[in-house]
Enzyme design. Structure first.
Site, PDB file in Angstrom:
ATOM      1  N   ARG A  77       0.861  -1.178   0.000  1.00  0.00           N
ATOM      2  CA  ARG A  77       0.000   0.000   0.000  1.00  0.00           C
ATOM      3  C   ARG A  77       0.903   1.236   0.000  1.00  0.00           C
ATOM      4  O   ARG A  77       1.636   1.465   0.960  1.00  0.00           O
ATOM      5  CB  ARG A  77      -0.905  -0.015   1.235  1.00  0.00           C
ATOM      6  CG  ARG A  77      -1.702   1.247   1.384  1.00  0.00           C
ATOM      7  CD  ARG A  77      -2.649   1.242   2.590  1.00  0.00           C
ATOM      8  NE  ARG A  77      -3.276   2.542   2.644  1.00  0.00           N
ATOM      9  CZ  ARG A  77      -3.213   3.371   3.692  1.00  0.00           C
ATOM     10  NH1 ARG A  77      -2.613   3.022   4.815  1.00  0.00           N
ATOM     11  NH2 ARG A  77      -3.782   4.558   3.637  1.00  0.00           N
ATOM     12  N   HIS A 126      -2.798  10.985   0.650  1.00  0.00           N
ATOM     13  CA  HIS A 126      -2.217  10.779   1.976  1.00  0.00           C
ATOM     14  C   HIS A 126      -1.547  12.102   2.370  1.00  0.00           C
ATOM     15  O   HIS A 126      -0.350  12.179   2.570  1.00  0.00           O
ATOM     16  CB  HIS A 126      -1.250   9.596   1.974  1.00  0.00           C
ATOM     17  CG  HIS A 126      -0.983   9.000   3.325  1.00  0.00           C
ATOM     18  ND1 HIS A 126      -1.165   7.666   3.611  1.00  0.00           N
ATOM     19  CD2 HIS A 126      -0.546   9.556   4.476  1.00  0.00           C
ATOM     20  CE1 HIS A 126      -0.831   7.424   4.871  1.00  0.00           C
ATOM     21  NE2 HIS A 126      -0.444   8.573   5.424  1.00  0.00           N
ATOM     22  N   GLU A 177      -7.284   8.614   6.245  1.00  0.00           N
ATOM     23  CA  GLU A 177      -7.542   9.265   7.529  1.00  0.00           C
ATOM     24  C   GLU A 177      -8.068  10.695   7.411  1.00  0.00           C
ATOM     25  O   GLU A 177      -7.415  11.645   7.861  1.00  0.00           O
ATOM     26  CB  GLU A 177      -6.267   9.247   8.389  1.00  0.00           C
ATOM     27  CG  GLU A 177      -5.733   7.854   8.659  1.00  0.00           C
ATOM     28  CD  GLU A 177      -4.508   7.854   9.576  1.00  0.00           C
ATOM     29  OE1 GLU A 177      -4.056   8.934   9.974  1.00  0.00           O
ATOM     30  OE2 GLU A 177      -4.026   6.763   9.901  1.00  0.00           O
ATOM     31  N   ASN A 218      -7.351   1.996   9.988  1.00  0.00           N
ATOM     32  CA  ASN A 218      -6.054   2.221  10.632  1.00  0.00           C
ATOM     33  C   ASN A 218      -6.291   2.275  12.131  1.00  0.00           C
ATOM     34  O   ASN A 218      -7.120   3.056  12.603  1.00  0.00           O
ATOM     35  CB  ASN A 218      -5.435   3.548  10.187  1.00  0.00           C
ATOM     36  CG  ASN A 218      -5.044   3.545   8.721  1.00  0.00           C
ATOM     37  OD1 ASN A 218      -5.162   2.516   8.052  1.00  0.00           O
ATOM     38  ND2 ASN A 218      -4.589   4.667   8.225  1.00  0.00           N
ATOM     39  N   TYR A 234      -4.231   1.986  16.042  1.00  0.00           N
ATOM     40  CA  TYR A 234      -2.998   1.870  16.811  1.00  0.00           C
ATOM     41  C   TYR A 234      -3.270   1.750  18.311  1.00  0.00           C
ATOM     42  O   TYR A 234      -2.490   1.162  19.043  1.00  0.00           O
ATOM     43  CB  TYR A 234      -2.133   3.113  16.595  1.00  0.00           C
ATOM     44  CG  TYR A 234      -1.595   3.220  15.187  1.00  0.00           C
ATOM     45  CD1 TYR A 234      -0.358   2.686  14.863  1.00  0.00           C
ATOM     46  CD2 TYR A 234      -2.327   3.827  14.174  1.00  0.00           C
ATOM     47  CE1 TYR A 234       0.151   2.767  13.574  1.00  0.00           C
ATOM     48  CE2 TYR A 234      -1.835   3.911  12.872  1.00  0.00           C
ATOM     49  CZ  TYR A 234      -0.588   3.377  12.590  1.00  0.00           C
ATOM     50  OH  TYR A 234      -0.102   3.439  11.311  1.00  0.00           O
TER      51      TYR A 234
HETATM   52  O1  IFM Z   1       2.676   7.777   9.896  1.00  0.00           O
HETATM   53  C1  IFM Z   1       1.304   7.807  10.071  1.00  0.00           C
HETATM   54  C2  IFM Z   1       0.574   7.604   8.770  1.00  0.00           C
HETATM   55  O2  IFM Z   1       0.956   8.528   7.810  1.00  0.00           O
HETATM   56  C3  IFM Z   1      -0.903   7.730   8.967  1.00  0.00           C
HETATM   57  N1  IFM Z   1      -1.359   6.896  10.049  1.00  0.00           N
HETATM   58  C4  IFM Z   1      -0.639   6.929  11.284  1.00  0.00           C
HETATM   59  C5  IFM Z   1       0.842   6.747  11.039  1.00  0.00           C
HETATM   60  C6  IFM Z   1       1.611   6.805  12.372  1.00  0.00           C
HETATM   61  O3  IFM Z   1       1.398   8.023  12.983  1.00  0.00           O
END
Ligand code: IFM
Length: 445
Positions: A74, A118, A163, A290, A292
């Site tokens: 990706r 992005h 995002e 996404n 985390y």
């Molecule tokens: O690096 C970023 C990415 O560009 C978008 N999502 C979160 C990642 C970590 O912060």
């Protein structure tokens, strides 16, 4: 735990974070080229001018993907590399570069997954109002059409935006990302234009690339109140509406979350037209997620933004070097919630990973903490799939240590170390790279 048959295993990057070559072969300026040049905006004054230099070293990176057993890559296309002025005639040299990358990936047996936006908006579009303007959404659909015509014969996986929440919140409400505005209320207008850009682009991509599968990537997290053992507080529900549902409900249900619908109408003003929600809600083929961490919030007295994020206070909480709580079960809860609330759409985890700082020692990079993180999150992903969530794939963030936006090169998410300190940009696979290759090979954890 087994992953479903046909599971897609990939790694992810983004143009501004890895390519470098910021002014080569006719590329125009982006808002990140400009933002990095403003004193104090990025840690250590770092820029993406050179980044990982993947623009020149991409064959090495493709080899790393291949040797790691990844079936998919990706990456994002830099809009100003393709349309230096954001509109009009394409820069053939820019398109040719992506075409070579796509061919190189396919020759290596790796499926290209393209993200069209992005975060690197062409500066000239910012000068004419950027994401506050409907015209930028229309320009995005034209740009999507240009890229899909050039690459859509070979690329069949398309993600419109990465995002939109971060673009809205960090770029336009908090001022910590490009273009750097601190305007919390009119940021809702940005959210509307971004979603409109997505909706306008989807049919254009499908028309230019028959058989293409098109989706949107949202960063999502479960939201808890300060008493994490209790049902979500009012503040948690409000944050969930603004950070998660604002980018899900219009796409899947053609409506804004009730908590913010009135505010969106007021802020979007002349940008909003009857029928926009139908455009935004065009059916998509998959959702990119996404994830985390999870978010914990407490109440704040502000009328719309009636929440404040808080750091988890319970004793055993652990954090990555981004200071993000490690909460693997949050991924499981999130995936099950999407399946429950949005009709169980096909989901790909398009980013997950951890920033920890480590250095090569005799050609080896020991990153056991990253392996622990990945193992825990992947186990929860497999658990959600086993319980019925339509999870189809997983992309680790990131293949390479790269430019982490306002944090510059100080935070590293890569499975592969990149030598910024010595300036050689040499790639050294970390232990986590070899560990994940084994998981991929067995399709189980
Ligand atoms: O690096 C970023 C990415 O560009 C978008 N999502 C979160 C990642 C970590 O912060």
């Amino acid at each position: 735990m087994k992953f479903p048959d046909g599971f897609t295993w990939g790694a992810a990057t983004a143009a501004y974070q890895v390519e470098g070559a910021w002014n080569e072969d006719g590329k125009g300026r982006s808002i990140w080229d400009d933002f990095c040049r403003k004193p104090g905006k990025v840690r250590n004054g770092d820029t993406g001018d050179l980044a990982c230099d993947s623009y020149h070293r991409w064959p090495e990176d493709v080899k790393l993907l291949q040797e790691g057993g990844f079936g998919a890559y990706r990456f994002s296309v830099s809009w100003p590399r393709v349309q230096p002025g954001g509109r009009g005639r394409a820069n053939q040299a820019g398109l040719d570069w992506y075409s070579r990358l796509v061919d190189g990936l396919l020759e290596a047996g790796i499926e290209p997954w393209i993200t069209l936006y992005h975060w690197d908006l062409p500066s000239s579009l910012q000068e004419s109002g950027g994401w506050y303007e409907r015209s930028t959404a229309e320009a995005f659909a034209d740009y999507a059409d240009v890229v899909a015509h050039a690459l859509g014969d070979r690329v069949k996986r398309w993600i419109t935006l990465n995002e939109p929440w971060v673009v809205t919140a960090c770029g336009h409400a908090l001022g910590i990302h490009a273009p750097g505005f601190r305007r919390p209320y009119s940021a809702l207008r940005v959210a509307h234009c971004l979603l409109l850009a997505h909706g306008l682009a989807v049919p254009r991509i499908r028309a230019a690339s028959p058989g293409a599968l098109v989706g949107l990537t949202n960063n999502l997290s479960v939201v808890d109140g300060v008493r994490i053992d209790r049902p979500p507080s009012k503040a948690a529900r409000r944050f969930d509406a603004i950070a998660n549902r604002m980018f899900m409900d219009p796409v899947f249900n053609r409506r804004w979350p009730t908590e913010i619908a009135g505010a969106v109408d007021r802020q979007a003003g002349r940008n909003l037209r009857p029928g926009d929600l139908e455009l935004i809600g065009v059916p998509i083929d998959f959702l990119g997620v996404n994830n985390y961490s999870r978010t914990i919030v407490k109440a704040s007295p502000l009328p719309l933004y009636s929440f404040l994020p808080v750091r988890p206070a319970y004793g055993h909480a652990a954090f990555t070097s981004m200071d993000w709580e490690i909460c693997p079960e949050g991924l499981y809860r999130l995936l099950m919630g999407i399946a429950r609330d949005y009709g169980n759409p096909p989901v790909y985890i398009t980013e997950n990973g951890a920033a920890f700082e480590e250095r090569p020692d005799g050609g080896v990079v020991r990153d056991g903490n990253r392996i622990d993180y990945l193992r825990a999150y992947l186990s929860q992903a497999a658990r959600a799939a086993a319980e019925g969530c339509s999870l189809r794939g997983y992309f680790v963030w990131s293949l390479l240590d790269n430019f982490e936006w306002a944090e510059g090169y100080a935070r590293t998410f890569g499975l592969v170390h990149v030598d910024y300190e010595g300036g050689t940009l040499a790639r050294t696979p970390k232990d986590s790279y070899r560990w994940l290759a084994q998981v991929i090979g067995r399709n189980e954890i």
